[in-house]
Design a protein around this motif. Structure first.
Motif, PDB file in Angstrom:
ATOM      1  N   THR A 195      35.343 -15.189  81.995  1.00 21.19           N
ATOM      2  CA  THR A 195      36.589 -15.448  81.600  1.00 21.19           C
ATOM      3  C   THR A 195      36.927 -15.321  80.251  1.00 21.19           C
ATOM      4  N   THR A 202      32.492 -18.970  87.731  1.00 17.59           N
ATOM      5  CA  THR A 202      33.126 -19.490  86.899  1.00 17.59           C
ATOM      6  C   THR A 202      34.033 -20.285  87.110  1.00 17.59           C
ATOM      7  N   GLN A 250      33.938 -18.040  79.257  1.00 17.78           N
ATOM      8  CA  GLN A 250      32.881 -18.310  79.932  1.00 17.78           C
ATOM      9  C   GLN A 250      32.121 -16.947  80.265  1.00 17.78           C
ATOM     10  N   SER A 263      27.603 -20.635  83.261  1.00 25.00           N
ATOM     11  CA  SER A 263      28.572 -21.729  84.006  1.00 25.00           C
ATOM     12  C   SER A 263      28.017 -21.660  85.422  1.00 25.00           C
ATOM     13  N   ALA A 268      28.776 -16.073  83.562  1.00 26.83           N
ATOM     14  CA  ALA A 268      27.740 -16.607  84.324  1.00 26.83           C
ATOM     15  C   ALA A 268      27.135 -15.701  84.883  1.00 26.83           C
ATOM     16  N   SER A 323      31.797 -12.242  76.677  1.00 28.51           N
ATOM     17  CA  SER A 323      32.947 -12.468  78.090  1.00 28.51           C
ATOM     18  C   SER A 323      33.805 -11.593  77.925  1.00 28.51           C
TER      19      SER A 323
END
Length: 367
Positions: A243, A55, A61, A43, A63, A116
């Motif tokens: 997240t 994020t 998510q 992301s 990243a 995540s």
């Protein structure tokens, strides 16, 4: 003679190769707009303002952002590096914030195996604590997880191949003015400065608000040998964030890095881009405010009801018994009230008495 000269040339050649591998790596990002030497996945995106967003407010998510050029570890000398970055962790209004972000040192930019939530997009269950992970991370964690022996939901940790930190402390900074540690709320949404310095197998982590200079005392100090973590002697530096059901916006505002501590370029804090803050769609009303609104509504209803019945009784028609028998024609009180512009029966009686009194006075005067 020729053989000796050849050996000298070969030694010089390999020495030059070693020196080239030790060449200093240094870069600075005051803004991330238009930068092509960064690797982004998941992301992660660069906003039009130049902010690097890891994020947003979506669930589950990951990243990753890395500097594309690798850094080499020399066999004759230990690696040293310093980095200074400004970040912001912004919670979604009305939602629990998390899970956090981390500065990452890794031999690879491929984190497709990572998970995540509490693993911050760096680790996973199968390789949790395994030496094959080959990851060093400095985490800014905003979730309390007892499985990883977290001390609270607002801490900084040093992770080696595992989310179980080898060094951990509540987020704070040493105030040189007050001579003590001052706490920092990682999820305040305000920009935070973070310094990570590695030299002589000692990793130091410091942090402070933007209006404060680098503290004289680090928040964390941990003895770590990077040569043991990275046997292939090549590594990449960057950031990771994740997240879960708990969500936050994670931003990098600016970033400076150098393999030589003395040549680390300072960041211009006065020119930082503005951090966006999401607005709450629906504000929660307090119970007291709700009770007050209900009371005002009831009072308004009672007032309107009272006015209605008052006006109704004011213009009410009173039918006498003889009218029912003879059915005499009569005008409504309301019609009379309007025709006489508000004169009442008492007003007519008063005028009649006044006229009789005037006539009596006149008659007496004539006598």
């Amino acid at each position: 003679m020729t053989c000796g000269l050849f050996q000298i040339l070969m030694i010089s050649f390999f020495h030059l190769i070693e020196l080239s591998s030790q060449q200093e790596t240094r870069f600075v990002y005051e803004t991330f707009r238009g930068q092509e030497n960064l690797y982004l996945d998941g992301s992660a995106t660069v906003l039009p303002s130049g902010l690097l967003q890891l994020t947003n407010a979506l669930h589950h998510q990951m990243a990753h952002v890395f500097y594309k050029e690798s850094i080499g570890l020399s066999s004759s000398r230990q690696l040293s590096f310093s980095t200074h970055f400004v970040c912001a962790l912004v919670p979604q209004p009305g939602v629990e914030g998390g899970h956090g972000m981390a500065f990452v040192v890794s031999p690879s930019m491929d984190f497709s195996h990572a998970e995540s939530t509490r693993y911050l997009g760096i680790f996973n269950v199968s390789k949790n604590g395994s030496p094959s992970s080959h990851v060093l991370a400095v985490e800014l964690d905003t979730i309390w997880n007892p499985d990883f022996e977290d001390i609270d939901h607002n801490h900084v940790g040093i992770d080696v191949n595992s989310p179980l930190s080898v060094g951990i402390a509540s987020a704070s900074y040493y105030s040189d003015i007050k001579g003590k540690n001052e706490s920092i709320n990682l999820l305040s949404g305000n920009p935070l400065q973070v310094w990570v310095d590695y030299e002589g197998n000692m990793l130091n982590v410091s942090m402070a608000p933007c209006e404060v200079q680098k503290p004289s005392r680090p928040l964390l100090s941990q003895h770590i040998n990077l040569s043991d973590i990275f046997p292939n002697r090549r590594l990449f530096v960057g950031f990771s964030a994740a997240t879960g059901t708990a969500i936050s916006y994670h931003y990098i505002l600016s970033w400076s890095f150098s393999t030589s501590r003395g040549s680390l370029q300072r960041l211009d804090i006065s020119r930082l881009p503005e951090v966006p803050h999401p607005r709450s769609e629906h504000k929660n009303l307090s119970p007291l405010f709700i009770v007050l609104l209900g009371f005002l509504a009831i009072m308004g209803f009672c007032t309107l009801t009272g006015m209605y019945f008052f006006r109704r009784s004011k213009y009410a028609e009173v039918t006498e018994a003889w009218e029912e028998e003879f059915g005499a024609h009569r005008f409504s009180y309301k019609s009379l009230y309007k025709a006489t512009k508000g004169l009442t029966r008492m007003d007519f009686l008063e005028e009649e008495v006044l006229e009789k009194s005037t006539e009596e006075i006149s008659f007496q005067t004539e006598k």
